[in-house]
Design a protein around this motif. Structure first.
Motif, PDB file in Angstrom:
ATOM      1  N   ASP A  97     -81.538  11.062  -2.205  1.00 12.85           N
ATOM      2  CA  ASP A  97     -82.764  11.051  -3.000  1.00 12.85           C
ATOM      3  C   ASP A  97     -83.998  11.468  -2.191  1.00 12.85           C
ATOM      4  O   ASP A  97     -85.008  11.872  -2.769  1.00 12.85           O
ATOM      5  CB  ASP A  97     -82.989   9.663  -3.603  1.00 12.85           C
ATOM      6  CG  ASP A  97     -81.865   9.286  -4.568  1.00 12.85           C
ATOM      7  OD1 ASP A  97     -81.122  10.189  -4.994  1.00 12.85           O
ATOM      8  OD2 ASP A  97     -81.733   8.085  -4.882  1.00 12.85           O
TER       9      ASP A  97
ATOM     10  N   GLU B 172     -85.838  14.153 -12.896  1.00  9.47           N
ATOM     11  CA  GLU B 172     -86.353  14.318 -11.533  1.00  9.47           C
ATOM     12  C   GLU B 172     -85.206  14.402 -10.534  1.00  9.47           C
ATOM     13  O   GLU B 172     -85.247  15.204  -9.585  1.00  9.47           O
ATOM     14  CB  GLU B 172     -87.275  13.155 -11.177  1.00  9.47           C
ATOM     15  CG  GLU B 172     -88.607  13.195 -11.914  1.00  9.47           C
ATOM     16  CD  GLU B 172     -89.418  11.924 -11.725  1.00  9.47           C
ATOM     17  OE1 GLU B 172     -90.650  11.989 -11.866  1.00  9.47           O
ATOM     18  OE2 GLU B 172     -88.813  10.856 -11.452  1.00  9.47           O
ATOM     19  N   LEU B 173     -84.188  13.564 -10.732  1.00  5.31           N
ATOM     20  CA  LEU B 173     -83.059  13.548  -9.804  1.00  5.31           C
ATOM     21  C   LEU B 173     -82.283  14.855  -9.827  1.00  5.31           C
ATOM     22  O   LEU B 173     -81.805  15.323  -8.785  1.00  5.31           O
ATOM     23  CB  LEU B 173     -82.118  12.385 -10.143  1.00  5.31           C
ATOM     24  CG  LEU B 173     -82.608  10.988  -9.753  1.00  5.31           C
ATOM     25  CD1 LEU B 173     -81.700   9.918 -10.346  1.00  5.31           C
ATOM     26  CD2 LEU B 173     -82.650  10.841  -8.227  1.00  5.31           C
ATOM     27  N   ASP B 174     -82.154  15.459 -10.990  1.00  2.46           N
ATOM     28  CA  ASP B 174     -81.305  16.640 -11.121  1.00  2.46           C
ATOM     29  C   ASP B 174     -82.044  17.828 -11.733  1.00  2.46           C
ATOM     30  O   ASP B 174     -81.508  18.561 -12.562  1.00  2.46           O
ATOM     31  CB  ASP B 174     -80.069  16.300 -11.967  1.00  2.46           C
ATOM     32  CG  ASP B 174     -79.243  15.193 -11.329  1.00  2.46           C
ATOM     33  OD1 ASP B 174     -79.053  15.248 -10.105  1.00  2.46           O
ATOM     34  OD2 ASP B 174     -78.805  14.286 -12.062  1.00  2.46           O
TER      35      ASP B 174
ATOM     36  N   ASN C 269     -82.755  20.066  -4.856  1.00  2.69           N
ATOM     37  CA  ASN C 269     -81.948  19.268  -5.774  1.00  2.69           C
ATOM     38  C   ASN C 269     -80.770  18.649  -5.017  1.00  2.69           C
ATOM     39  O   ASN C 269     -80.026  19.349  -4.325  1.00  2.69           O
ATOM     40  CB  ASN C 269     -81.443  20.175  -6.908  1.00  2.69           C
ATOM     41  CG  ASN C 269     -80.755  19.397  -8.014  1.00  2.69           C
ATOM     42  OD1 ASN C 269     -80.022  18.454  -7.772  1.00  2.69           O
ATOM     43  ND2 ASN C 269     -80.994  19.819  -9.241  1.00  2.69           N
ATOM     44  N   ARG C 270     -80.600  17.368  -5.158  1.00  2.00           N
ATOM     45  CA  ARG C 270     -79.562  16.653  -4.413  1.00  2.00           C
ATOM     46  C   ARG C 270     -78.154  17.052  -4.836  1.00  2.00           C
ATOM     47  O   ARG C 270     -77.187  16.768  -4.131  1.00  2.00           O
ATOM     48  CB  ARG C 270     -79.734  15.150  -4.588  1.00  2.00           C
ATOM     49  CG  ARG C 270     -79.554  14.683  -6.018  1.00  2.00           C
ATOM     50  CD  ARG C 270     -79.930  13.244  -6.231  1.00  2.00           C
ATOM     51  NE  ARG C 270     -79.423  12.819  -7.535  1.00  2.00           N
ATOM     52  CZ  ARG C 270     -78.713  11.718  -7.731  1.00  2.00           C
ATOM     53  NH1 ARG C 270     -78.425  10.928  -6.723  1.00  2.00           N
ATOM     54  NH2 ARG C 270     -78.284  11.405  -8.937  1.00  2.00           N
TER      55      ARG C 270
ATOM     56  N   TYR D   2     -89.482  17.260  -2.403  1.00  4.87           N
ATOM     57  CA  TYR D   2     -89.912  18.276  -3.368  1.00  4.87           C
ATOM     58  C   TYR D   2     -91.090  17.772  -4.207  1.00  4.87           C
ATOM     59  O   TYR D   2     -92.058  18.509  -4.434  1.00  4.87           O
ATOM     60  CB  TYR D   2     -88.742  18.651  -4.281  1.00  4.87           C
ATOM     61  CG  TYR D   2     -89.119  19.604  -5.387  1.00  4.87           C
ATOM     62  CD1 TYR D   2     -89.478  20.912  -5.112  1.00  4.87           C
ATOM     63  CD2 TYR D   2     -89.123  19.166  -6.724  1.00  4.87           C
ATOM     64  CE1 TYR D   2     -89.824  21.779  -6.142  1.00  4.87           C
ATOM     65  CE2 TYR D   2     -89.475  20.032  -7.749  1.00  4.87           C
ATOM     66  CZ  TYR D   2     -89.825  21.338  -7.453  1.00  4.87           C
ATOM     67  OH  TYR D   2     -90.179  22.200  -8.468  1.00  4.87           O
TER      68      TYR D   2
ATOM     69  N   VAL E  28     -85.254  14.834  -3.017  1.00  5.05           N
ATOM     70  CA  VAL E  28     -86.020  14.902  -4.267  1.00  5.05           C
ATOM     71  C   VAL E  28     -87.468  14.522  -4.001  1.00  5.05           C
ATOM     72  O   VAL E  28     -88.408  15.182  -4.483  1.00  5.05           O
ATOM     73  CB  VAL E  28     -85.403  13.975  -5.335  1.00  5.05           C
ATOM     74  CG1 VAL E  28     -86.258  13.995  -6.600  1.00  5.05           C
ATOM     75  CG2 VAL E  28     -83.977  14.387  -5.630  1.00  5.05           C
TER      76      VAL E  28
ATOM     77  N   ASN F 130     -85.621  22.553  -8.895  1.00  3.99           N
ATOM     78  CA  ASN F 130     -85.897  21.981  -7.577  1.00  3.99           C
ATOM     79  C   ASN F 130     -84.942  22.569  -6.541  1.00  3.99           C
ATOM     80  O   ASN F 130     -83.738  22.311  -6.580  1.00  3.99           O
ATOM     81  CB  ASN F 130     -85.748  20.457  -7.653  1.00  3.99           C
ATOM     82  CG  ASN F 130     -85.920  19.791  -6.290  1.00  3.99           C
ATOM     83  OD1 ASN F 130     -86.274  20.439  -5.306  1.00  3.99           O
ATOM     84  ND2 ASN F 130     -85.688  18.488  -6.238  1.00  3.99           N
TER      85      ASN F 130
END
Length: 397
Positions: A299, A323-325, A332-333, A305, A302, A329
């Motif tokens: 995380d 936001e997580l995915d 992106n994790r 970013y 994230v 981004n």
């Protein structure tokens, strides 16, 4: 000539049956001395005949036998820098270049006669112009003349956070640091540092190269001077560690830049110095190993970013799914492989952890106590048990 004299004494002790040979040698010696004196006289006559140019030559000739030095304590005030590792000769050359002493020899002579000269500390000093070598030495040994205008940059700060801290301490606007940082190559980062072996696009960012340490600067430094010093310290530390060579030799084709990214991840994720290497190992195992998505799933990427686009960072539990995915981004994790750049500026311990992490097949970790220690697991089932420990300790909800 010394050998001839010694031979003459030896022969006189043995008897006088070789007097004629001795007289020939003495005549030859007198002839040699006569030639030397004649040559010296001719040099002086020629120098005198050349007027001003002759006096310059005589001054240099005299310098072979005397130490050119100013008299007294000097005038005005100038600032000179003693660099880390400088020897007496290095300091002497700096003083000569600044017009502080008349000759390097004058300072070196003073330093040789004072054992305390070895304790001169690196940094910036207020000295004077046209001082004697003795005066210059005494000023450098007196810490009252040392300019202490420094600051400490913490490990794990992003470049953006670093500019904010530097701006507060130097009154240099943040935008000047941002402008200076646009070209990392101009700040001293070698081009090869940005090379990757994972097929990802190379991005030339200053992130990761602003080494966290305590720095001293001359009065009124520029943003460029400060950032160059930080890059230089990074190159010095990683050079002494042989970071690039060790990574290429031990990490199976991973580039030094990718290892620097991993060091920044470990710096952000590890809650304890002891776990830096293990977190680095998890990052390698996830991105390049048997992790199903071959992604980092951290995380902190994230949050990096979010901060870069001017949004507030959040705790993992407060992040939304979007936001997580976020597919827009680049950090992106869930994206396979390593992220585009480091996410902070790691310290030496984190660099060491990424360069030579302990062996292990860990894919998961979670903090289990209030001191930041983590438990590491190879399977998700083991990880769930470690999460139960963390909940009982009140570390995670």
């Amino acid at each position: 000539m010394i050998d001839e004299l010694e031979l003459a004494f030896d022969e006189s002790d043995k008897g006088r049956h070789r007097r004629s040979a001795q007289r020939k040698r003495n005549k030859k010696q007198r002839g040699g001395r006569g030639k030397t004196v004649f040559a010296l006289v001719m040099v002086l006559v020629l120098l005198g005949g050349l007027g001003g140019v002759g006096w310059y030559g005589f001054d240099r000739f005299q310098g072979y036998f005397m130490t050119p030095d100013y008299e007294g304590g000097g005038t005005g005030e100038i600032v000179i820098e003693v660099k880390q590792g400088d020897l007496a000769a290095d300091i002497a050359n700096t003083l000569v270049a600044a017009g502080a002493v008349k000759s390097a020899k004058a300072f070196i002579k003073a330093a040789d006669g004072n054992s305390r000269s070895q304790s001169i500390q690196p940094g910036f000093y207020k000295v004077r112009k046209e001082m004697s070598g003795e005066t210059a030495l005494s000023l450098l040994l007196d810490l009252k003349n040392k300019i202490v205008k420094g600051f400490t940059v913490q490990e794990g700060l992003t470049a953006k956070n670093t500019y904010e801290r530097l701006s507060k301490q130097t009154n240099i606007p943040i935008k000047e640091f941002e402008a200076a940082a646009k070209d990392p190559i101009a700040l001293g980062v070698p081009d090869w540092w940005f090379k990757r072996t994972d097929g990802k696009k190379e991005l030339r960012s200053i992130e990761g190269f602003l080494f966290p340490d305590t720095y001293e600067f001359p009065p009124n430094p520029t943003a460029e001077v400060i950032l160059k010093a930080m890059v230089d310290r990074f190159l010095t530390v990683t050079g002494e560690m042989k970071f690039a060579d060790e990574v290429q030799a031990k990490r199976g084709g991973i580039s030094p830049y990718e290892a620097l990214i991993v060091a920044s991840l470990a710096q952000a994720e590890a809650g304890n110095k002891d776990d830096l290497g293990k977190v680095a190992r998890v990052a390698y195992n996830r991105a390049y190993g048997d992790f199903p998505c071959k992604c980092l799933e951290m995380d902190v990427t994230v949050n990096y970013y979010l901060a870069s686009i001017g949004k507030e960072t959040k705790r993992s539990g407060d992040m939304t799914n979007s936001e997580l995915d976020d597919p827009k981004n680049p950090y992106n994790r869930k994206l396979p492989g390593m992220i585009p750049t480091p996410i902070n500026n790691p310290g030496k311990d984190a660099l060491q952890g990424a360069m030579d992490p302990p062996p292990g097949k860990w894919l998961f970790f979670v903090a289990i106590d209030d001191k930041g220690h983590s438990e590491f697991a190879e399977t998700y089932e083991q990880h769930q048990r470690n999460e139960d420990k963390a909940r009982k300790a009140g570390i995670i909800p």
